[in-house]
Design a protein around this motif. Structure first.
Motif, PDB file in Angstrom:
ATOM      1  N   THR A  73       0.826  -1.202   0.000  1.00  0.00           N
ATOM      2  CA  THR A  73       0.000   0.000   0.000  1.00  0.00           C
ATOM      3  C   THR A  73       0.862   1.254   0.000  1.00  0.00           C
ATOM      4  O   THR A  73       0.591   2.215  -0.734  1.00  0.00           O
ATOM      5  CB  THR A  73      -0.938   0.012   1.221  1.00  0.00           C
ATOM      6  N   ALA A  74       1.919   1.244   0.809  1.00  0.00           N
ATOM      7  CA  ALA A  74       2.804   2.410   0.887  1.00  0.00           C
ATOM      8  C   ALA A  74       3.500   2.672  -0.444  1.00  0.00           C
ATOM      9  O   ALA A  74       3.640   3.829  -0.856  1.00  0.00           O
ATOM     10  CB  ALA A  74       3.841   2.199   1.990  1.00  0.00           C
ATOM     11  N   VAL A  75       3.899   1.626  -1.138  1.00  0.00           N
ATOM     12  CA  VAL A  75       4.550   1.800  -2.439  1.00  0.00           C
ATOM     13  C   VAL A  75       3.568   2.400  -3.442  1.00  0.00           C
ATOM     14  O   VAL A  75       3.913   3.309  -4.207  1.00  0.00           O
ATOM     15  CB  VAL A  75       5.122   0.456  -2.946  1.00  0.00           C
ATOM     16  N   GLY A  76       2.337   1.924  -3.436  1.00  0.00           N
ATOM     17  CA  GLY A  76       1.334   2.464  -4.348  1.00  0.00           C
ATOM     18  C   GLY A  76       1.019   3.924  -4.071  1.00  0.00           C
ATOM     19  O   GLY A  76       0.932   4.737  -4.996  1.00  0.00           O
ATOM     20  N   LEU A  80       1.715   7.278  -6.442  1.00  0.00           N
ATOM     21  CA  LEU A  80       0.672   8.249  -6.783  1.00  0.00           C
ATOM     22  C   LEU A  80       1.067   9.661  -6.367  1.00  0.00           C
ATOM     23  O   LEU A  80       0.961  10.613  -7.157  1.00  0.00           O
ATOM     24  CB  LEU A  80      -0.653   7.854  -6.126  1.00  0.00           C
ATOM     25  N   VAL A  81       1.543   9.805  -5.138  1.00  0.00           N
ATOM     26  CA  VAL A  81       1.937  11.130  -4.657  1.00  0.00           C
ATOM     27  C   VAL A  81       3.111  11.671  -5.473  1.00  0.00           C
ATOM     28  O   VAL A  81       3.135  12.853  -5.838  1.00  0.00           O
ATOM     29  CB  VAL A  81       2.272  11.081  -3.148  1.00  0.00           C
ATOM     30  N   SER A  82       4.066  10.816  -5.815  1.00  0.00           N
ATOM     31  CA  SER A  82       5.222  11.260  -6.609  1.00  0.00           C
ATOM     32  C   SER A  82       4.789  11.736  -7.990  1.00  0.00           C
ATOM     33  O   SER A  82       5.295  12.756  -8.492  1.00  0.00           O
ATOM     34  CB  SER A  82       6.227  10.122  -6.759  1.00  0.00           C
ATOM     35  N   ASN A  94      -1.577  16.197  -1.987  1.00  0.00           N
ATOM     36  CA  ASN A  94      -1.939  16.339  -0.583  1.00  0.00           C
ATOM     37  C   ASN A  94      -3.183  15.516  -0.254  1.00  0.00           C
ATOM     38  O   ASN A  94      -3.261  14.866   0.787  1.00  0.00           O
ATOM     39  CB  ASN A  94      -2.157  17.816  -0.252  1.00  0.00           C
ATOM     40  N   ALA A  95      -4.158  15.524  -1.161  1.00  0.00           N
ATOM     41  CA  ALA A  95      -5.386  14.743  -0.945  1.00  0.00           C
ATOM     42  C   ALA A  95      -5.078  13.241  -0.909  1.00  0.00           C
ATOM     43  O   ALA A  95      -5.614  12.514  -0.071  1.00  0.00           O
ATOM     44  CB  ALA A  95      -6.406  15.056  -2.038  1.00  0.00           C
ATOM     45  N   ALA A  96      -4.211  12.773  -1.801  1.00  0.00           N
ATOM     46  CA  ALA A  96      -3.859  11.356  -1.829  1.00  0.00           C
ATOM     47  C   ALA A  96      -3.149  10.951  -0.550  1.00  0.00           C
ATOM     48  O   ALA A  96      -3.433   9.890   0.027  1.00  0.00           O
ATOM     49  CB  ALA A  96      -2.980  11.052  -3.039  1.00  0.00           C
TER      50      ALA A  96
END
Length: 130
Positions: A73-76, A80-82, A94-96
């Motif tokens: 989950t953290a990798v996904g 997305l944030v990157s 920020n929302a993600a």
């Protein structure tokens, strides 16, 4: 300023072999320590009680599954944030991050609730949780 830029963007500038080593060695080290901890814990507990050893043997795969789900989950979310930060879409990034944080809190509450219910329903009556 250029030196600071290179230090921040090591994913695009560092040689691949060095990048793989510097990024993977901390993860390999932490997983090795976790595995060694579980082996030593199993040896220590087995000297005193085989029921405890059985409990540890059953808990270790569950622990690994929970870690795998959390890391996945953290990798996904990191991906997305990157991508959103790369697009300079700071609001969606920020929302993600915020949504993933609250989803993680809900997931942890659910897992702990299930574990408490299962442990209190399967434990002997003298050792139930309050």
């Amino acid at each position: 300023m250029e030196k600071v830029q290179q230090k921040e963007n090591k994913m695009g500038t560092m040689p691949m072999t060095k990048l793989i080593l510097t990024m993977s060695l901390p993860a390999i080290f932490s997983m090795t320590i976790l595995a060694m901890y579980n082996v030593v814990d199993s040896i220590f507990v087995s000297k005193y009680d085989m029921d405890g050893f059985t409990a540890i043997s059953l808990a270790y795969p569950l622990q690994l599954l929970l870690i795998a789900a959390s890391v996945g989950t953290a990798v996904g979310v990191n991906s997305l944030v990157s991508r959103k930060l790369g697009e300079q879409n700071y609001e969606q990034a920020n929302a993600a991050a915020t949504q993933s944080s609250s989803a993680t809190e809900r997931k942890n509450c659910l897992i702990f609730s299930v574990l408490i219910i299962v442990s209190s329903s399967t434990s002997p009556s003298g050792s139930r949780l309050p």
